[in-house]
Write an enzyme that holds these catalytic residues in place. Structure first.
Site, mmCIF file in Angstrom:
data_model
loop_
_atom_site.group_PDB
_atom_site.id
_atom_site.type_symbol
_atom_site.label_atom_id
_atom_site.label_comp_id
_atom_site.label_asym_id
_atom_site.label_seq_id
_atom_site.Cartn_x
_atom_site.Cartn_y
_atom_site.Cartn_z
ATOM 1 N N HIS A 128 0.351 21.265 -19.313
ATOM 2 C CA HIS A 128 1.629 21.595 -18.315
ATOM 3 C C HIS A 128 2.389 20.265 -18.177
ATOM 4 O O HIS A 128 3.634 19.984 -18.332
ATOM 5 C CB HIS A 128 1.382 22.553 -17.519
ATOM 6 C CG HIS A 128 2.699 22.474 -16.404
ATOM 7 N ND1 HIS A 128 3.521 23.409 -16.643
ATOM 8 C CD2 HIS A 128 3.274 21.615 -15.339
ATOM 9 C CE1 HIS A 128 4.362 23.514 -15.694
ATOM 10 N NE2 HIS A 128 4.354 22.352 -14.977
ATOM 11 N N GLU A 129 1.563 19.474 -17.720
ATOM 12 C CA GLU A 129 2.205 17.956 -17.240
ATOM 13 C C GLU A 129 2.583 17.223 -18.591
ATOM 14 O O GLU A 129 3.602 16.588 -18.445
ATOM 15 C CB GLU A 129 1.127 17.044 -16.280
ATOM 16 C CG GLU A 129 0.766 18.005 -15.086
ATOM 17 C CD GLU A 129 1.978 18.374 -14.024
ATOM 18 O OE1 GLU A 129 2.821 17.599 -14.531
ATOM 19 O OE2 GLU A 129 1.977 19.224 -13.433
ATOM 20 N N HIS A 132 5.820 18.295 -19.776
ATOM 21 C CA HIS A 132 6.877 17.485 -19.015
ATOM 22 C C HIS A 132 7.303 16.039 -19.392
ATOM 23 O O HIS A 132 8.392 15.749 -19.618
ATOM 24 C CB HIS A 132 6.738 17.596 -17.568
ATOM 25 C CG HIS A 132 6.661 18.523 -16.503
ATOM 26 N ND1 HIS A 132 8.127 19.248 -16.652
ATOM 27 C CD2 HIS A 132 6.037 19.334 -15.499
ATOM 28 C CE1 HIS A 132 8.073 20.347 -15.696
ATOM 29 N NE2 HIS A 132 6.777 20.281 -15.165
ATOM 30 N N GLU A 199 10.365 24.164 -15.250
ATOM 31 C CA GLU A 199 9.107 24.621 -15.046
ATOM 32 C C GLU A 199 8.375 25.837 -16.197
ATOM 33 O O GLU A 199 7.299 25.624 -16.852
ATOM 34 C CB GLU A 199 8.769 25.108 -13.709
ATOM 35 C CG GLU A 199 8.743 24.083 -12.655
ATOM 36 C CD GLU A 199 7.625 23.047 -12.827
ATOM 37 O OE1 GLU A 199 6.694 23.520 -13.465
ATOM 38 O OE2 GLU A 199 8.000 21.882 -12.729
#
Length: 304
Positions: A128-129, A132, A199
């Site tokens: 997930h990071e 980003h 998100e």
């Protein structure tokens, strides 16, 4: 990206407008110059500021070989260079990414997260990071955090100066109160608008990077449960950085739940499991505390 540009422009305009209320056209000019300088600062060095703010410690391959190899492998799958890896000594499980570009990116995870999750769930969080970083959200989130924090400081200054505002064309008592309430509120709304959509996008891309949406879905469920009763004091003292974390680190003591920068965790899990095409599976058992799989072989958890 166009929507985000408009929202960031709105945040800058809000900063300039508050400067105008405090000092007329001269105050607006000064606020504009400050906002421009802060945007430049956020672009150039905000990653280091955020990491120091949360007392993040760099991790070497020798200290946590399995964790380092995992991040390296996921970054390669995402087509990214290996980011700098940090650990934050904090019981509340969480993580964030920062950096102005993929070449200058960093991923930070809390010790609470490493203690709570198994390997697949940690991989979901890291993916997930990395999403980003791949979408270059980290720069946008850093600029937003910088401007939102500056707006909070400026409105507090306006409230302190209200006593002499009537004589100098400032906001006065009523105007000072409105600035104190509406300024941070407007900044929070802009942060929320920027962060919530990103998100969802990072969840979807993170699921593709790690290879299984259920991994990230399970980690989100554990993160939400794991924050109960654990207050992140650093995040509470610096709420403008809350939107950078994978889940909201704030405890909801103020209006954090009403104006959360994160979408509902239940909705994020539901979207991920829809990608997987099956109902949510129960979380896998967490590793035993003090026997971290992330430490070097034969060593106890160096982060405990």
């Amino acid at each position: 990206m166009f929507r985000t540009f408009i929202l960031l422009a709105g945040l800058t305009a809000l900063f300039v407008g508050i400067g105008y209320m405090l000092g007329g056209s001269g105050g607006a000019t000064i606020a504009f110059l400050i906002a421009a300088g802060m945007n430049l600062f956020a672009w150039w060095g905000s990653d280091g500021v955020v990491l120091r703010m949360h007392n993040a410690q760099p991790v070497t391959p020798a200290e946590a070989p399995q964790l380092y190899r995992m991040v390296e492998g996921l970054a390669a799958r995402a087509g990214l260079p290996m980011p700098a890896l940090y650990v934050i000594h904090e019981d509340q499980p969480n993580a964030f990414a920062t950096g102005r570009s993929p070449e200058r990116a960093a991923v930070a995870v809390n010790t609470g997260l490493l203690d709570l999750m198994n390997e697949q769930e940690v991989a979901g969080v890291i993916a997930h990071e990395l999403a980003h970083i791949k979408h270059r959200d980290t720069l946008i989130m850093a600029v937003t955090a910088t401007l939102a924090g500056a707006i909070g400081f400026l409105t507090q200054f306006g409230m302190m100066a209200h006593g002499r505002g009537d004589q100098r064309g400032g906001p006065g008592l009523i105007g000072g109160l409105l600035l104190m309430i509406l300024g941070p509120l407007a900044a929070a709304l802009v942060q929320m608008a920027i962060s919530r959509a990103r998100e969802y996008e990072a969840d979807a891309e993170g699921a593709r990077i790690c290879g299984d949406p259920a991994w990230l879905a399970s980690s989100l469920a554990k993160l939400e449960q794991g924050k109960i009763g654990r207050v992140n004091q650093t995040a509470e003292a610096n709420p403008a950085s809350a939107h950078m974390f994978i889940i909201n680190p704030l405890s909801g003591l103020r209006l954090d739940r009403l104006f959360s920068t994160h979408p509902p965790t239940e909705e994020r899990i539901a979207r991920l499991m829809a990608m997987a095409g099956r109902p949510m599976a129960p979380p896998l058992p967490a590793p035993r505390r003090g026997a971290s799989p992330w430490a070097a072989p034969g060593k106890r958890n160096p982060w405990a």
